[in-house]
Scaffold this active site. Structure first.
Site, PDB file in Angstrom:
ATOM      1  N   GLU A   1       5.951 -11.507   6.993  1.00  0.00           N
ATOM      2  CA  GLU A   1       5.362 -12.267   8.097  1.00  0.00           C
ATOM      3  C   GLU A   1       4.885 -11.367   9.231  1.00  0.00           C
ATOM      4  O   GLU A   1       4.184 -11.841  10.119  1.00  0.00           O
ATOM      5  CB  GLU A   1       6.366 -13.288   8.630  1.00  0.00           C
ATOM      6  CG  GLU A   1       6.601 -14.458   7.680  1.00  0.00           C
ATOM      7  CD  GLU A   1       7.481 -15.530   8.289  1.00  0.00           C
ATOM      8  OE1 GLU A   1       8.098 -15.273   9.353  1.00  0.00           O
ATOM      9  OE2 GLU A   1       7.556 -16.628   7.711  1.00  0.00           O
TER      10      GLU A   1
ATOM     11  N   HIS B   1       9.488  -3.572   3.194  1.00  0.00           N
ATOM     12  CA  HIS B   1       8.987  -3.775   1.834  1.00  0.00           C
ATOM     13  C   HIS B   1      10.125  -4.069   0.857  1.00  0.00           C
ATOM     14  O   HIS B   1      10.003  -4.950  -0.010  1.00  0.00           O
ATOM     15  CB  HIS B   1       8.247  -2.518   1.346  1.00  0.00           C
ATOM     16  CG  HIS B   1       7.045  -2.143   2.138  1.00  0.00           C
ATOM     17  ND1 HIS B   1       7.034  -1.078   3.006  1.00  0.00           N
ATOM     18  CD2 HIS B   1       5.800  -2.687   2.198  1.00  0.00           C
ATOM     19  CE1 HIS B   1       5.837  -0.971   3.560  1.00  0.00           C
ATOM     20  NE2 HIS B   1       5.073  -1.943   3.092  1.00  0.00           N
TER      21      HIS B   1
ATOM     22  N   GLN C   1      -2.795 -11.816   7.974  1.00  0.00           N
ATOM     23  CA  GLN C   1      -3.032 -11.512   6.562  1.00  0.00           C
ATOM     24  C   GLN C   1      -2.426 -12.589   5.668  1.00  0.00           C
ATOM     25  O   GLN C   1      -3.061 -13.043   4.707  1.00  0.00           O
ATOM     26  CB  GLN C   1      -2.416 -10.152   6.230  1.00  0.00           C
ATOM     27  CG  GLN C   1      -2.410  -9.812   4.750  1.00  0.00           C
ATOM     28  CD  GLN C   1      -1.802  -8.460   4.484  1.00  0.00           C
ATOM     29  OE1 GLN C   1      -2.476  -7.439   4.608  1.00  0.00           O
ATOM     30  NE2 GLN C   1      -0.526  -8.418   4.111  1.00  0.00           N
TER      31      GLN C   1
ATOM     32  N   MET D   1       0.840  -1.195   0.000  1.00  0.00           N
ATOM     33  CA  MET D   1       0.000   0.000   0.000  1.00  0.00           C
ATOM     34  C   MET D   1       0.880   1.251   0.000  1.00  0.00           C
ATOM     35  O   MET D   1       0.421   2.349   0.344  1.00  0.00           O
ATOM     36  CB  MET D   1      -0.940   0.003   1.205  1.00  0.00           C
ATOM     37  CG  MET D   1      -2.011  -1.062   1.134  1.00  0.00           C
ATOM     38  SD  MET D   1      -3.570  -0.612   1.960  1.00  0.00           S
ATOM     39  CE  MET D   1      -3.014  -0.250   3.609  1.00  0.00           C
TER      40      MET D   1
ATOM     41  N   MET E   1       9.512  -3.248  11.758  1.00  0.00           N
ATOM     42  CA  MET E   1       9.330  -2.108  10.868  1.00  0.00           C
ATOM     43  C   MET E   1       7.896  -2.055  10.386  1.00  0.00           C
ATOM     44  O   MET E   1       7.310  -3.068  10.022  1.00  0.00           O
ATOM     45  CB  MET E   1      10.283  -2.218   9.675  1.00  0.00           C
ATOM     46  CG  MET E   1      11.720  -1.925  10.014  1.00  0.00           C
ATOM     47  SD  MET E   1      12.734  -1.812   8.519  1.00  0.00           S
ATOM     48  CE  MET E   1      14.320  -1.414   9.267  1.00  0.00           C
TER      49      MET E   1
ATOM     50  N   ALA F   1       4.083   3.868   1.064  1.00  0.00           N
ATOM     51  CA  ALA F   1       4.791   4.313   2.273  1.00  0.00           C
ATOM     52  C   ALA F   1       5.888   3.302   2.601  1.00  0.00           C
ATOM     53  O   ALA F   1       5.974   2.785   3.710  1.00  0.00           O
ATOM     54  CB  ALA F   1       3.828   4.498   3.434  1.00  0.00           C
ATOM     55  N   LEU F   2       6.720   3.018   1.613  1.00  0.00           N
ATOM     56  CA  LEU F   2       7.650   1.900   1.685  1.00  0.00           C
ATOM     57  C   LEU F   2       8.771   2.142   2.703  1.00  0.00           C
ATOM     58  O   LEU F   2       9.215   3.268   2.912  1.00  0.00           O
ATOM     59  CB  LEU F   2       8.255   1.636   0.302  1.00  0.00           C
ATOM     60  CG  LEU F   2       7.276   1.353  -0.834  1.00  0.00           C
ATOM     61  CD1 LEU F   2       8.035   1.034  -2.113  1.00  0.00           C
ATOM     62  CD2 LEU F   2       6.328   0.217  -0.471  1.00  0.00           C
TER      63      LEU F   2
END
Length: 284
Positions: A148, A37, A153, A30, A188, A32-33
């Site tokens: 993870e 990510h 999710q 989504m 993070m 906002a890395l």
């Protein structure tokens, strides 16, 4: 790196990448890395010939009391980070492209989505499952990569892929990548930016308390007592509340009241300041 905003452009670019039988790894985000990510992108590059990343702030996974408009959006900055990591294609659709006028379909994954964060955020995982199902069908990746840190999710997506016969990727090609952590152990997360300096320092108690609870459980301690002590540690460190602290089966996420030695997961959601943090760690 190419960028696609429309589905027909995406499919043309994906077909180009597949020339000669090349494999594609998908990294859904989504935006906002952060380094978590980018670790997914690096893992995808190791496993596949090309990486396709998606950036889409999905409105259907936000609840009525969650501020969709406040979610950080920084497409140009995120795109530059992805390009620097060797991403081949960025899929950055509009809301109208994903949910066109008249869209009425919902993907719901029962059981695995119903407890933990699913209990606190009704409908959230329906939104996740629906958009990820669409992303799989749009990109048709050989493998897909998820962190993870969002363990529930990941479990929902694996169940969806299994039940809907999404064989490319199949459940075995949905790769869970270990959580990337800050130097003090905090996972993070895009949400960490909302923490005040004082709350950020106090947040380090979360992974520390989890490690202590795991040591107690693996050492034969009573699960309920270990979870109660974890909650007490967090509240004492400055957390406002603990939404849940649970030991669960690592696959089904069914809650466990005792540890048998089989693969399990400790999952926690807690609030500090105005920020809700989640984390999980393996047990056994």
């Amino acid at each position: 790196m190419q960028t696609a905003h429309a589905l027909d452009v995406l499919r043309t670019q994906v077909d180009r990448l597949r020339t000669g039988g090349a494999t594609i790894g998908l990294v859904p985000t989504m935006g906002a890395l952060h380094q978590g990510h980018l670790t997914l992108v690096r893992r995808a590059r190791e496993a596949c010939d090309h990486v396709v990343a998606s950036i889409f702030v999905n409105p259907t996974q936000f609840g009525p009391n969650e501020d969709l408009d406040a979610y950080p959006r920084q497409l140009a900055e995120d795109a530059a980070m992805l390009e620097a990591e060797g991403c081949a294609l960025l899929w950055a659709p509009t809301v109208e492209e994903i949910y066109p006028d008249g869209f009425v379909t919902n993907v719901s994954v029962r059981e695995v989505s119903e407890g933990l964060c699913g209990a606190a955020r009704p409908g959230h995982f329906d939104g996740v499952a629906t958009v990820v199902c669409k992303l799989f069908n749009q990109v048709r990746p050989d493998m897909a990569f998820f962190g993870e840190k969002d363990f529930q999710q990941l479990a929902v997506i694996r169940a969806m892929a299994r039940d809907l016969d999404l064989t490319q990727p199949h459940v075995l090609s949905i790769i869970g990548v270990p959580t990337v952590r800050e130097a003090d152990g905090l996972a993070m997360s895009s949400r960490n930016r909302y923490l005040s300096p004082e709350n950020r320092a106090a947040a380090a108690a979360l992974p520390q308390a989890m490690k202590q609870a795991i040591a107690a459980i693996e050492g034969g301690g009573e699960v309920g007592a270990a979870l109660a002590e974890l909650e007490s540690e967090l509240l004492g460190a400055g957390f406002a509340s603990v939404d849940y602290a649970a030991l669960a089966d690592a696959t089904s996420l069914r809650p466990l009241t005792a540890f048998s030695g089989a693969a399990a997961r400790l999952l926690v959601a807690a609030r500090i300041g105005g920020t809700r943090l989640i984390d999980n760690m393996a047990v056994g």
